[in-house]
Scaffold this motif. Sequence first.
Motif, PDB file in Angstrom:
ATOM      1  N   GLU A 216       0.798  -1.222   0.000  1.00 13.35           N
ATOM      2  CA  GLU A 216       0.000   0.000   0.000  1.00 13.35           C
ATOM      3  C   GLU A 216       0.830   1.272   0.000  1.00 13.35           C
ATOM      4  N   MET A 217       2.130   1.155   0.232  1.00  9.24           N
ATOM      5  CA  MET A 217       3.009   2.321   0.274  1.00  9.24           C
ATOM      6  C   MET A 217       4.445   1.814   0.292  1.00  9.24           C
ATOM      7  N   GLY A 218       5.377   2.752   0.392  1.00  6.09           N
ATOM      8  CA  GLY A 218       6.771   2.394   0.561  1.00  6.09           C
ATOM      9  C   GLY A 218       7.258   2.814   1.934  1.00  6.09           C
ATOM     10  N   ARG A 219       8.561   3.073   2.029  1.00  9.95           N
ATOM     11  CA  ARG A 219       9.189   3.402   3.313  1.00  9.95           C
ATOM     12  C   ARG A 219      10.062   4.652   3.165  1.00  9.95           C
ATOM     13  N   THR A 220      10.218   5.346   4.261  1.00  6.85           N
ATOM     14  CA  THR A 220      10.997   6.581   4.246  1.00  6.85           C
ATOM     15  C   THR A 220      12.406   6.336   3.713  1.00  6.85           C
TER      16      THR A 220
END
Length: 462
Positions: free
Chosen positions: A370-374
């Motif tokens: 659903e998203m990535g990471r910083t």
Amino acid sequence: MLSLYDSFRGRRRQFLQVGSLALGGLTLPQLLAANAAAATGNAAVKDRSVVFLFLHGGPSQIETFDPKLTAPAGIASVNGEVSTKTAGVTFGGTFPRLASLSDRLTIVRSFTTGDGNHDIKPIVSKHSSQANLGTLYARVAGANQPRGGLPTNVALFPRAVDESTQPETNSFGRFTSDGGLGSGYAPFVPGAGGDLQSDMQLNIERTRVDDRRALLASLDGARRTFDGRASDGVLPELQAQAFETILGGAAEAFNLDREDAATIERYDTAPLVRPDQIDRKWNNYNNYVDNAKSLGKLLLLARRLCERGCGFVTVTTNFVWDMHSDVNNAGVEEGMRYMGHPLDHAVSAFLEDIEDRGLSDKILLVVCGEMGRTPRINSKGGRDHWGGLAPLLLSGAGFSDGRVIGQSTRDAGEPLSEPIRIPNLVSTVMHSLLDISELRLQRGVPNEIMQAAAADPLSHFA
């Protein structure tokens, strides 16, 4: 009407009664009626399947397929990198098998999901009219195959292959959402404790279970009764399909016991990460265990379903890809040991298996979260939520040529090239499964399906 019983310890449990077999309040003939009520667009249905592997929790784009080893410390992949078969392309260090298969993959390095929220937006969102993508497909193709009754839209959670695992996570979105298109088109969920899966299996008295001749006689008798009533015109068409669902072997597709033992071992991810190798201090300990125990077998089950004609299979394990290094979650380096190795093994086994079976052109595999990471690792050794960039892998059905689509910024925080967004991914899935030009000529096709296919598919960016 056919009824089969299991007599055990004095109890008689009605096993199957065609006409009362339920799924979400529908009888089996009603469920099959959804097939007949589908938009008259079957000419638009391609001979394709999609397996959508959803990495719940938000995987790191850096530790997966964009390792950025030339970036400053604190940004570059903490697990190092591994060279691939594609010139100039490296993957994160926990993906050696996929690296050796990179010529069969398409990696997208400019995919952005738009926000850092925990949800299931690539597969159920406003871009799919709040329906599982498989529901949109089933609305055109029909909820079940006309003969044999295999569902065309299935969602696989760990309990589909291992009863000891936890129930699926629906806290951040309902994978089985029908978006108002009708519950008959929603994904069928094996292993969820509902009536339909258990009722799709034929039982006889326990004392006779080892008597193969008795078993065959029971089935032959049921078949003769069915054939006789069908030939006399007693059974309506949909009720006849209900019999075929049971007697025609749809349940066999869900039964891994029918698979060759060597193939099961080939997929099995459980030996890669044993429970005693995982730190119990994390609240998500059981999620890590369930992921390792089930991921490979879930993809094997997905292959079995697609091989037999299922059009869309959602695959996900419980919430494991969060990487904050907090009370719930391991940090990036440790977490990728728990999750990266099973993913590398399971996806590689799947790709090699479908290639061996001549199915690579007929099955599209999509892998994302659903998203990535910083881009920058936090002070505890974790990466936090990030909507600016996320990993995306595709293979099969036109995406098996070693491409890398798009580029990211130096810190893997944003797309450097034209962004690829969720509507583009949704449209790619729809175009893979359906001939949209043909579909436009059909009457009765819901607007939701045409809207889902409206954005440019990924082939536009290649």
